[in-house]
Design an enzyme around this catalytic site. Structure first.
Site, short mmCIF file in Angstrom:
data_model
loop_
_atom_site.label_atom_id
_atom_site.label_comp_id
_atom_site.label_asym_id
_atom_site.label_seq_id
_atom_site.Cartn_x
_atom_site.Cartn_y
_atom_site.Cartn_z
N TYR A 71 0.83 -1.21 0.00
CA TYR A 71 0.00 0.00 0.00
C TYR A 71 0.86 1.25 0.00
O TYR A 71 0.62 2.20 -0.75
CB TYR A 71 -0.91 0.00 1.24
CG TYR A 71 -1.98 1.06 1.17
CD1 TYR A 71 -3.24 0.77 0.64
CD2 TYR A 71 -1.73 2.37 1.61
CE1 TYR A 71 -4.22 1.74 0.55
CE2 TYR A 71 -2.71 3.35 1.51
CZ TYR A 71 -3.95 3.04 0.98
OH TYR A 71 -4.91 4.00 0.89
N PHE A 123 -6.49 20.22 -25.01
CA PHE A 123 -7.19 18.98 -25.36
C PHE A 123 -8.60 19.06 -24.73
O PHE A 123 -8.81 19.80 -23.78
CB PHE A 123 -6.41 17.78 -24.84
CG PHE A 123 -7.02 16.47 -25.22
CD1 PHE A 123 -7.14 16.10 -26.54
CD2 PHE A 123 -7.52 15.61 -24.25
CE1 PHE A 123 -7.74 14.90 -26.90
CE2 PHE A 123 -8.12 14.41 -24.60
CZ PHE A 123 -8.23 14.05 -25.93
N ASP A 124 -9.56 18.29 -25.25
CA ASP A 124 -10.95 18.49 -24.77
C ASP A 124 -11.13 18.20 -23.29
O ASP A 124 -11.90 18.88 -22.62
CB ASP A 124 -11.98 17.76 -25.65
CG ASP A 124 -11.69 16.28 -25.84
OD1 ASP A 124 -10.84 15.76 -25.11
OD2 ASP A 124 -12.35 15.64 -26.68
N ASP A 214 1.57 19.82 -21.19
CA ASP A 214 0.71 18.64 -21.30
C ASP A 214 1.49 17.69 -22.22
O ASP A 214 1.51 17.87 -23.44
CB ASP A 214 -0.64 19.05 -21.89
CG ASP A 214 -1.57 17.84 -22.10
OD1 ASP A 214 -1.11 16.70 -21.97
OD2 ASP A 214 -2.76 18.06 -22.42
N ALA A 216 1.52 14.35 -23.10
CA ALA A 216 1.04 13.03 -23.51
C ALA A 216 1.90 12.41 -24.63
O ALA A 216 2.19 11.23 -24.62
CB ALA A 216 -0.42 13.12 -23.97
N LYS A 257 -0.60 7.33 -23.91
CA LYS A 257 -0.01 7.67 -25.20
C LYS A 257 1.47 7.24 -25.17
O LYS A 257 1.77 6.07 -25.31
CB LYS A 257 -0.15 9.17 -25.48
CG LYS A 257 -1.56 9.71 -25.81
CD LYS A 257 -2.70 9.23 -25.00
CE LYS A 257 -4.02 9.92 -25.25
NZ LYS A 257 -4.29 11.08 -24.45
N HIS A 448 -21.48 12.93 -30.52
CA HIS A 448 -20.78 11.95 -31.35
C HIS A 448 -20.77 10.56 -30.73
O HIS A 448 -20.68 9.57 -31.44
CB HIS A 448 -19.35 12.40 -31.67
CG HIS A 448 -18.54 12.78 -30.48
ND1 HIS A 448 -18.76 13.90 -29.73
CD2 HIS A 448 -17.47 12.16 -29.91
CE1 HIS A 448 -17.87 13.98 -28.76
NE2 HIS A 448 -17.08 12.93 -28.84
#
Ligand SMILES: *Cc1c(COP(=O)(O)O)cnc(C)c1O
Length: 456
Positions: A71, A123-124, A214, A216, A257, A448
């Site tokens: 842990y 990014f969204d 960011d 990624a 990614k 979408h």
């Protein structure tokens, strides 16, 4: 020069279930002409996303078995921490279950009403986390990045003059941080130059504003710097990455990614006080600081993935394979967003299907045609995803009508790419016969994902 080959051999295989055109016609009808609703098993080549869809190496799987599930203070955490610290140079590393968890923690601590966050392009999920707290996310990509036909080396760059204007307009006190996304995922997967990252840092720091990355797809971005920016050709990817991270005060990563894993992320911070505040949030919603939102085995896989992604033979193969796809499509006259991005090709559906108007969804129609022709699953980034209705219920189209083909890491081989070229060229040859779509069910939010369609 000899053929650039996949720099790996295959130890474990996952069968692709072959389908006939009749089966695909039935499947897409059942899915309401929405590719998100297709069972993955009905897709021959699944290019919906490059997120969490990569293949792990033998060393990563071995790490999964070595994972220490204690842990607190697990051995796997210290391995993960030493690799991420060596790469980013940051003093504090917080493991999270994926990129958006890092964003929720960071913008939960720094965000709020009236706060403004500039980026080359958010990014969204980043935008959503900023806006959820009442803040404003501002995209300031260089104008070159908006022209789909322009060939330029760093179309993901920040518009530095626009950044200066924004700071003057809202005041540095209202900007808790500025960020750069590498590569610029929401804007064609285009790279950002080291010079632009340095200029962004300089402008922000002159006003006392922290600078975050960011990251990624940091390794793909470093490869483009090595290939395209003067002075970097002889540098290792690791040293380029270290130079880039040294310019920042912190970074966050979706490990799904460029860490070559199926789940994971982290938040890295230099400032002791900010790190302490973020760690409190980490304990509240992710987990104890030495595992965050992950199992020990996941930390091992990320640590190993971050080493493997900086292997130049891997990156040469990855970027070349996507470039090859772009070259073959361009040679066949297929309109794409130029140049090829680091992780994806974007077909320009507006030019591909000029006879299909925006309100008949050319991107979605093209994505459906690719599926019917060859079982290829792509994603529409156009008027289905970003279109809306004005207060009078009238259709308002998106700025671009694109279809993204995102390439999973180490999953498909050159013959899959050649098959993909054939499928796209075949659809292009028969493009005049492709009709549009209309809504059968129009979902009220994030339409979408769940909307369904009928041939118009
Ligand atoms: C994927 C991604 C995120 C979000 O990460 P998740 O792991 O999907 O939560 C944030 N920023 C960029 C640039 C991304 O590509």
């Amino acid at each position: 020069m000899k053929t650039i080959i996949e720099p790996f051999k295959i130890k474990m295989v996952e069968p692709i279930r072959m389908t006939t055109r009749e089966e695909r016609e039935a499947a897409i009808r059942k899915a309401g002409y929405n590719l998100f609703k297709l069972p993955a098993e009905d897709c021959l080549i699944d290019l919906l996303t490059d997120s969490g869809t990569g293949a792990m190496s033998a060393e990563q799987w071995a790490g999964m078995m070595r994972g220490d599930e204690s842990y607190a203070g697990a051995r796997s955490f210290f391995r993960f921490e030493s690799v991420t610290k060596r790469l980013t140079g940051m003093r504090h590393i917080l493991p999270t279950h994926q990129g958006r968890a890092s964003e929720r923690i960071l913008f939960g601590v720094l965000g709020g009403p009236d706060k403004v966050f500039p980026s080359n392009t958010h990014f969204d999920t980043t935008r959503a986390n900023i806006e959820f707290g009442g803040g404003r996310a501002v995209d300031l990509v260089d104008p070159a990045g908006k022209d789909p036909t322009l060939i330029a080396p760093f179309k993901g760059n920040m518009d530095i003059a626009a950044l200066e204007r924004l700071i003057a307009e809202v005041g540095p006190a209202n900007i808790p941080l500025g960020a750069t996304t590498v590569t610029n995922n929401a804007a064609g997967g285009q790279p950002v130059s080291m010079a632009n990252i340095r200029q962004t840092r300089d402008v922000l720091h002159r006003h006392g504003i922290p600078f975050f990355i960011d990251c990624a797809r940091f390794a793909e971005n470093c490869w483009f710097i090595k290939m395209r920016e003067p002075g970097y050709a002889d540098r290792s990817l690791e040293s380029i990455a270290q130079e880039m991270f040294a310019l920042a005060d912190g970074c966050w990563m979706s490990a799904k990614k460029d860490a070559l894993v199926n789940i994971g992320g982290f938040l890295a911070i230099n400032d002791d006080d900010l790190a302490a505040r973020c760690r409190q949030m980490l304990v509240l919603t992710e987990g104890f600081p030495t595992y965050g939102g992950l199992a020990g085995r996941d930390l091992e896989a990320i640590a190993q993935g971050l080493i493997e992604v900086l292997d130049e033979e891997y990156m040469r193969y990855r970027i070349r394979s996507i470039e090859f796809l772009a070259e073959r499509l361009v040679a066949g006259g297929v309109p794409i967003f130029q140049p090829a991005g680091g992780h994806a090709i974007y077909l320009d559906a507006r030019r591909f299907l000029p006879h299909v108007p925006a309100e008949r969804f050319p991107g979605q129609s093209l994505a459906v045609a690719l599926y019917l022709e060859g079982g290829v699953r792509s994603v529409e980034i156009g008027s289905v995803m970003f279109g809306r209705r004005d207060p009078d219920g009238r259709f308002v189209g998106a700025a671009n009508e694109l279809v993204r083909l995102a390439i999973p890491r180490r999953v498909y081989t050159q013959s899959h790419i050649e098959y993909l070229v054939e499928v796209i060229l075949e659809v292009f040859a028969g493009r005049d016969a492709i009709g549009g779509l209309k809504f059968d069910f129009e979902a009220p939010i994030l339409r979408h994902f769940t909307s369904t369609f009928l041939p118009a």
